[in-house]
Design a protein around this motif. Structure first.
Motif, PDB file in Angstrom:
ATOM      1  N   MET A   3      29.665  18.477  48.052  1.00  0.00           N
ATOM      2  CA  MET A   3      29.514  19.705  47.272  1.00  0.00           C
ATOM      3  C   MET A   3      28.847  20.807  48.094  1.00  0.00           C
ATOM      4  O   MET A   3      29.223  21.977  48.001  1.00  0.00           O
ATOM      5  N   ARG A   4      27.879  20.447  48.919  1.00  0.00           N
ATOM      6  CA  ARG A   4      27.210  21.460  49.734  1.00  0.00           C
ATOM      7  C   ARG A   4      28.188  22.054  50.751  1.00  0.00           C
ATOM      8  O   ARG A   4      28.170  23.255  51.014  1.00  0.00           O
ATOM      9  N   LYS A   5      29.040  21.214  51.308  1.00  0.00           N
ATOM     10  CA  LYS A   5      30.032  21.714  52.265  1.00  0.00           C
ATOM     11  C   LYS A   5      31.040  22.627  51.576  1.00  0.00           C
ATOM     12  O   LYS A   5      31.584  23.548  52.206  1.00  0.00           O
ATOM     13  N   ALA A   6      31.288  22.403  50.293  1.00  0.00           N
ATOM     14  CA  ALA A   6      32.229  23.241  49.554  1.00  0.00           C
ATOM     15  C   ALA A   6      31.705  24.653  49.354  1.00  0.00           C
ATOM     16  O   ALA A   6      32.491  25.580  49.126  1.00  0.00           O
ATOM     17  N   ALA A   7      30.379  24.833  49.400  1.00  0.00           N
ATOM     18  CA  ALA A   7      29.748  26.158  49.320  1.00  0.00           C
ATOM     19  C   ALA A   7      30.287  26.958  48.141  1.00  0.00           C
ATOM     20  O   ALA A   7      30.915  28.006  48.309  1.00  0.00           O
ATOM     21  N   GLY A   8      30.000  26.476  46.934  1.00  0.00           N
ATOM     22  CA  GLY A   8      30.560  27.071  45.731  1.00  0.00           C
ATOM     23  C   GLY A   8      30.248  28.543  45.543  1.00  0.00           C
ATOM     24  O   GLY A   8      31.129  29.320  45.164  1.00  0.00           O
ATOM     25  N   VAL A   9      28.996  28.959  45.792  1.00  0.00           N
ATOM     26  CA  VAL A   9      28.665  30.376  45.587  1.00  0.00           C
ATOM     27  C   VAL A   9      29.425  31.262  46.574  1.00  0.00           C
ATOM     28  O   VAL A   9      29.862  32.370  46.223  1.00  0.00           O
ATOM     29  N   THR A  10      29.607  30.781  47.792  1.00  0.00           N
ATOM     30  CA  THR A  10      30.361  31.552  48.779  1.00  0.00           C
ATOM     31  C   THR A  10      31.825  31.672  48.373  1.00  0.00           C
ATOM     32  O   THR A  10      32.417  32.757  48.436  1.00  0.00           O
ATOM     33  N   ARG A  11      32.396  30.552  47.938  1.00  0.00           N
ATOM     34  CA  ARG A  11      33.794  30.588  47.501  1.00  0.00           C
ATOM     35  C   ARG A  11      33.956  31.533  46.310  1.00  0.00           C
ATOM     36  O   ARG A  11      34.908  32.328  46.252  1.00  0.00           O
ATOM     37  N   ALA A  12      33.033  31.475  45.362  1.00  0.00           N
ATOM     38  CA  ALA A  12      33.105  32.347  44.194  1.00  0.00           C
ATOM     39  C   ALA A  12      33.061  33.805  44.608  1.00  0.00           C
ATOM     40  O   ALA A  12      33.881  34.630  44.161  1.00  0.00           O
ATOM     41  N   ALA A  13      32.094  34.152  45.463  1.00  0.00           N
ATOM     42  CA  ALA A  13      31.951  35.543  45.891  1.00  0.00           C
ATOM     43  C   ALA A  13      33.182  36.023  46.645  1.00  0.00           C
ATOM     44  O   ALA A  13      33.665  37.147  46.423  1.00  0.00           O
ATOM     45  N   GLU A  14      33.708  35.191  47.518  1.00  0.00           N
ATOM     46  CA  GLU A  14      34.895  35.580  48.295  1.00  0.00           C
ATOM     47  C   GLU A  14      36.088  35.835  47.391  1.00  0.00           C
ATOM     48  O   GLU A  14      36.837  36.809  47.576  1.00  0.00           O
ATOM     49  N   GLU A  15      36.272  34.973  46.406  1.00  0.00           N
ATOM     50  CA  GLU A  15      37.418  35.129  45.504  1.00  0.00           C
ATOM     51  C   GLU A  15      37.263  36.377  44.633  1.00  0.00           C
ATOM     52  O   GLU A  15      38.239  37.086  44.347  1.00  0.00           O
ATOM     53  N   ILE A  16      36.042  36.645  44.192  1.00  0.00           N
ATOM     54  CA  ILE A  16      35.800  37.844  43.372  1.00  0.00           C
ATOM     55  C   ILE A  16      36.082  39.101  44.188  1.00  0.00           C
ATOM     56  O   ILE A  16      36.712  40.053  43.701  1.00  0.00           O
ATOM     57  N   VAL A  17      35.642  39.121  45.442  1.00  0.00           N
ATOM     58  CA  VAL A  17      35.872  40.285  46.291  1.00  0.00           C
ATOM     59  C   VAL A  17      37.366  40.480  46.532  1.00  0.00           C
ATOM     60  O   VAL A  17      37.854  41.621  46.567  1.00  0.00           O
ATOM     61  N   LYS A  18      38.103  39.399  46.681  1.00  0.00           N
ATOM     62  CA  LYS A  18      39.556  39.517  46.845  1.00  0.00           C
ATOM     63  C   LYS A  18      40.177  40.212  45.639  1.00  0.00           C
ATOM     64  O   LYS A  18      41.050  41.074  45.784  1.00  0.00           O
ATOM     65  N   VAL A  19      39.731  39.818  44.453  1.00  0.00           N
ATOM     66  CA  VAL A  19      40.251  40.442  43.234  1.00  0.00           C
ATOM     67  C   VAL A  19      39.897  41.922  43.213  1.00  0.00           C
ATOM     68  O   VAL A  19      40.745  42.782  42.930  1.00  0.00           O
ATOM     69  N   ALA A  20      38.642  42.244  43.512  1.00  0.00           N
ATOM     70  CA  ALA A  20      38.210  43.635  43.507  1.00  0.00           C
ATOM     71  C   ALA A  20      38.974  44.456  44.544  1.00  0.00           C
ATOM     72  O   ALA A  20      39.402  45.580  44.274  1.00  0.00           O
ATOM     73  N   ALA A  21      39.162  43.919  45.733  1.00  0.00           N
ATOM     74  CA  ALA A  21      39.865  44.637  46.791  1.00  0.00           C
ATOM     75  C   ALA A  21      41.347  44.796  46.456  1.00  0.00           C
ATOM     76  O   ALA A  21      41.943  45.843  46.720  1.00  0.00           O
ATOM     77  N   GLY A  22      41.928  43.788  45.861  1.00  0.00           N
ATOM     78  CA  GLY A  22      43.341  43.871  45.488  1.00  0.00           C
ATOM     79  C   GLY A  22      43.576  44.941  44.447  1.00  0.00           C
ATOM     80  O   GLY A  22      44.548  45.699  44.507  1.00  0.00           O
ATOM     81  N   ALA A  23      42.672  45.047  43.481  1.00  0.00           N
ATOM     82  CA  ALA A  23      42.809  46.058  42.433  1.00  0.00           C
ATOM     83  C   ALA A  23      42.703  47.456  43.046  1.00  0.00           C
ATOM     84  O   ALA A  23      43.434  48.370  42.687  1.00  0.00           O
ATOM     85  N   LEU A  24      41.774  47.625  43.996  1.00  0.00           N
ATOM     86  CA  LEU A  24      41.586  48.927  44.619  1.00  0.00           C
ATOM     87  C   LEU A  24      42.817  49.309  45.425  1.00  0.00           C
ATOM     88  O   LEU A  24      43.281  50.449  45.376  1.00  0.00           O
ATOM     89  N   SER A  25      43.385  48.364  46.141  1.00  0.00           N
ATOM     90  CA  SER A  25      44.580  48.619  46.915  1.00  0.00           C
ATOM     91  C   SER A  25      45.733  49.046  46.020  1.00  0.00           C
ATOM     92  O   SER A  25      46.506  49.956  46.343  1.00  0.00           O
ATOM     93  N   ALA A  26      45.837  48.392  44.849  1.00  0.00           N
ATOM     94  CA  ALA A  26      46.910  48.733  43.932  1.00  0.00           C
ATOM     95  C   ALA A  26      46.772  50.159  43.418  1.00  0.00           C
ATOM     96  O   ALA A  26      47.741  50.896  43.285  1.00  0.00           O
ATOM     97  N   VAL A  27      45.533  50.549  43.144  1.00  0.00           N
ATOM     98  CA  VAL A  27      45.283  51.914  42.660  1.00  0.00           C
ATOM     99  C   VAL A  27      45.680  52.924  43.741  1.00  0.00           C
ATOM    100  O   VAL A  27      46.345  53.937  43.479  1.00  0.00           O
TER     101      VAL A  27
END
Length: 431
Positions: free
Chosen positions: A404-428
């Protein structure tokens, strides 16, 4: 480097969801983004304590009850009932209160999001808020309750506490649950329609996000689903644990080299002082050190055994990391923190998804379930001794913790959220 994103995190009015979002926000901040918190009345100060900007929502109807401590106190008798009987005595009133809250904060939430103009909204809640759906930004759903919140034909009903080998009970629970929450759902659906938002199909109060859904359930306790979730939209984090200040256990009058046991039933469960005192009487005769979270009721404990230390709050992840056993109510944060640090759980549930997590701990061999009230002193002592002495379980949990520590859940969560935010901005920009 990509431009910094403003991410509005909106957890429900519970410390479990709030502190889970803190972990994600800490990582977003470390990555150079701007996480801000939208918080329900009464939760002001929780997020600023960690250095985050926070925006408490004004209650649109002054004088209406928003204090969940009061709500829980009025419904305490329900916690002695089975999950099935709690449907009418606790679950249905809770949904009514949640719907009331969503309706009351809608206008201030709409105004706030219009002012903040976030690049994405992270919703760690159990209901949809029309203001989030209509904010003009993508929204991310966080499932910080048990995985059962996302239904499937091969997953026990949400809040049922039913085991995988109790399938004959599933339909009865599901039917009774749907009937009980139908009035709240109809009222909620009408409210959503007035705001131009499509309502989830009954008995659900929140659909998955079309952008991203983050689930906390680690693989070791995960269910095999009949219809696997789309990995593009559903991401399992294998734990998502916040960073806390280091904690040094106090010196005890005795047993300072003995196993360390943390007991915490959350901010609401701590009000059950008499039950906790019963437990402390058992702790007194065990060769262990016990840390007990008493919440706001710290002063109700006058006589404390030498091997017990009581406080109103602990930096829980930092304590769990040092513990040999964690006795808790089955809240998803507590359960995931125990798994993240390789600590067995003794779960004594009293409501909501604690029932689901308790049975899952038993089924997957990562802990034990014990009835919150119907235990004898011998049973509690036996459960504690058995979990502390189960070498095979501990070895398995330690191996899982490393994974679980190697999975780095908070990092994965943050990265995925930023992808969503960046994708929305690109679409706009593209439009």
């Amino acid at each position: 480097m990509a431009s910094a994103k403003t991410i509005a995190l909106f957890p429900e009015a519970s410390y479990g969801a709030a502190l889970n979002c803190v972990g994600i926000a800490q990582e977003l901040r470390r990555m150079g983004h701007r996480p801000v918190f939208v918080c329900h009345p009464g939760f002001g100060g929780v997020f600023s304590e960690y250095g985050f900007p926070e925006y408490p929502l004004a209650d649109a109807e002054a004088g209406r009850p928003t204090d969940w401590n009061d709500f829980i106190e009025r419904h305490q008798d329900a916690f002695r009932q089975s999950p099935l009987d709690q449907i009418e005595s606790y679950v249905e009133p809770t949904w009514e209160a949640i719907v009331d809250t969503a309706m009351r904060v809608e206008e201030p939430l709409r105004q706030l999001l219009a002012r903040l103009k976030p690049d994405a909204v992270v919703l760690d809640n159990v209901v949809m808020f029309p203001a989030v759906a209509n904010a003009g930004a993508p929204w991310v759903r966080v499932v910080s309750c048990a995985e059962t919140e996302i239904p499937d034909a091969d997953v026990p009903p949400y809040l049922s506490g039913c085991g995988m080998d109790e399938r004959e009970c599933w339909p009865a629970f599901a039917a009774r649950y749907e009937k009980a929450v139908a009035p709240a759902h109809r009222r909620f659906a009408a409210f959503l329609a007035e705001c131009g938002v499509k309502a989830p199909a009954a008995p659900n109060f929140l659909d998955p996000s079309p952008w991203l859904n983050l689930l906390l359930a680690p693989e070791i306790i995960r269910h095999a689903r009949r219809r696997p979730l789309d990995p593009e939209k559903f991401v399992f984090l294998d734990g998502c644990v916040r960073s806390e200040a280091p904690y040094t256990p106090p010196r005890f009058a005795s047993h300072n080299d003995a196993p360390l046991v943390l007991t915490s039933f959350g901010s609401l469960g701590a009000m059950d002082v008499e039950m906790t005192k019963r437990m402390i009487a058992v702790f007194a005769r065990l060769p262990c050190r016990f840390l007990v979270n008493a919440g706001h009721w710290r002063e109700d404990y006058r006589e404390v055994p030498d091997n017990v230390f009581i406080d109103s709050w602990f930096p829980q992840p930092s304590v769990v990391e040092q513990a040999d056993l964690f006795i808790h109510h089955g809240g998803n944060n507590s359960f995931c923190e125990a798994l993240y640090y390789g600590v067995p759980s003794l779960i004594m549930p009293y409501c909501w998804d604690g029932h689901d997590n308790a049975v899952r701990a038993d089924e997957t061999g990562v802990g034990r379930r014990l009835d919150r009230y119907g235990w004898s002193e011998a049973e509690l002592e036996g459960a504690i001794r058995a979990l502390l002495g189960d070498v095979a379980m501990r070895q398995r949990l330690k191996a899982n913790a490393e994974k679980m520590r190697k999975a780095a859940g908070v990092t994965r969560a943050a990265e995925e959220i930023v992808k969503v935010a960046a994708g929305a901005l690109s679409a706009v920009r593209a439009s």
